[in-house]
Design an enzyme around this catalytic site. Structure first.
Site, short mmCIF file in Angstrom:
data_model
loop_
_atom_site.label_atom_id
_atom_site.label_comp_id
_atom_site.label_asym_id
_atom_site.label_seq_id
_atom_site.Cartn_x
_atom_site.Cartn_y
_atom_site.Cartn_z
N ASP A 1 0.83 -1.20 0.00
CA ASP A 1 0.00 0.00 0.00
C ASP A 1 0.87 1.25 0.00
OD1 ASP A 1 -2.61 1.55 0.62
OD2 ASP A 1 -1.23 2.18 2.21
N TYR B 1 2.91 10.21 0.38
CA TYR B 1 4.13 9.70 0.98
C TYR B 1 5.35 10.16 0.19
CZ TYR B 1 0.73 6.52 3.17
OH TYR B 1 -0.34 5.98 3.84
N LYS C 1 -3.97 5.78 -2.87
CA LYS C 1 -4.99 6.67 -2.33
C LYS C 1 -5.18 7.89 -3.22
CE LYS C 1 -3.60 4.99 2.21
NZ LYS C 1 -2.28 4.41 1.88
#
Length: 333
Positions: free
Chosen positions: A49, A54, A80
């Site tokens: 994931d 990030y 995401k």
């Protein structure tokens, strides 16, 4: 689809969180990031994931580079939406947030239909993957949005969700969900949207279980799968500090430190490492289909897998309940 099917095989029940690859805690070099991913694959991790947030895309780039060299049918991938990135204006220095050395880009928070599509398009390009298995709407909670929460929530439900629902209906993604920190918001979202999975951070852990009150019963009712993350509560369930220390993205209050120490003492009485208990505890709830942990150190990869594979004595959970360290109604493994 029934997202539980995605987590039905044992290798998908324990996932690799790639936030650390974005330089969350230290300026991790490319070669170390690659070595961590190679070690994770060798250890048996098959669910990966990431998120555009990030490292402002750095995590996805590093993860994508690694995944290009392994069979696509052998792993599950999620990312995401909610932010896309643009080049900053000349002379502008974007806020890096908690990232030590992210890419020199500027995040744009956008939960609209177009924003979600743009975010996912950028992710696909960074990951080098034509198919993402699960897409989560990211950080749609009060902690992250503050006084703008209601506005962003309305946009996500009325606009951004429609984009993901279209992608799911077309088969371009297998499942859709949300990744957030607040159990009450998660409960509202699975009422307002037809979601397959919720990634919940820090609200159903060995240390605290507020998700038991409203969210988890509703998740069971609606057949929504839950991925438990933040199971170490930012590190305090790895080793309780003497003072300060990490808890819920900040310094731990003394009461939390004392509770973590008490949990550690009970675990020690039963010959159990507290982090192993922290990894195992969420699986006791029928809604929780997967636990996902973040890793940014090579030695942490095998350590986390060892904690996952550990055999824990059943009396441990009752001992924690007797001492008031675990909710009495919390189902246990």
């Amino acid at each position: 689809m029934n997202a539980a099917a995605l987590f039905s095989s044992p290798e998908m029940r324990f996932g690799f969180g790639a936030s650390g690859l974005g330089t969350l805690t230290w300026d991790i070099p490319d070669d170390v990031a690659q070595a961590i991913l190679e070690e994770a694959w060798a250890a048996g991790f098959r669910y990966f994931d990431s998120s555009p947030l990030y490292g402002f895309g750095l995590s996805e780039l590093r993860l994508g580079r690694f995944l290009r060299n392994v069979p696509r049918s052998d792993y599950m991938l999620s990312t995401k939406v909610g932010r896309y990135f643009v080049a900053p204006k000349r002379g502008e220095i974007p806020d890096r947030g908690g990232w030590v050395r992210p890419q020199p880009l500027k995040p744009v928070l956008d939960y609209s239909y177009d924003g979600v599509m743009r975010s996912l398009e950028q992710s696909v390009n960074r990951l080098g993957q034509g198919a993402i298995d699960i897409v989560y709407i990211h950080d749609l909670d009060r902690r992250n949005l503050g006084e703008d929460f209601n506005r962003h929530y309305k946009t996500a439900v009325e606009s951004g969700y429609k984009a993901l629902d279209e992608l799911r209906r077309s088969g371009e993604v297998k499942a859709i969900g949300v990744g957030l920190n607040e159990a009450d918001v998660a409960a509202d979202l699975i009422s307002d949207c037809d979601l397959d999975v919720v990634m919940l951070a820090g609200r159903y852990t060995l240390l605290e279980q507020p998700a038991l009150e409203s969210f988890l019963p509703k998740a069971v009712e609606k057949k929504v799968s839950v991925v438990a993350v933040g199971v170490f509560n930012s590190g305090i369930l790895v080793k309780p500090p003497e003072a300060g220390g990490n808890y819920d993205y900040g310094a731990a209050p003394e009461a939390i430190i004392a509770r973590a120490r008490a949990i550690a003492e009970v675990c020690a009485e039963y010959g159990v490492e507290m982090p192993a208990a922290a990894v195992h505890f969420p699986y006791g709830h029928p809604a929780v289909k997967c636990v996902l942990v973040g890793m940014s150190k090579l030695k942490a990869v095998r350590q986390n897998m060892d904690w996952y594979k550990a055999t824990l004595p059943a009396p441990l959970w009752q001992a924690l309940k007797r001492q008031g360290l675990l909710a009495e109604n919390a189902p246990t493994p």
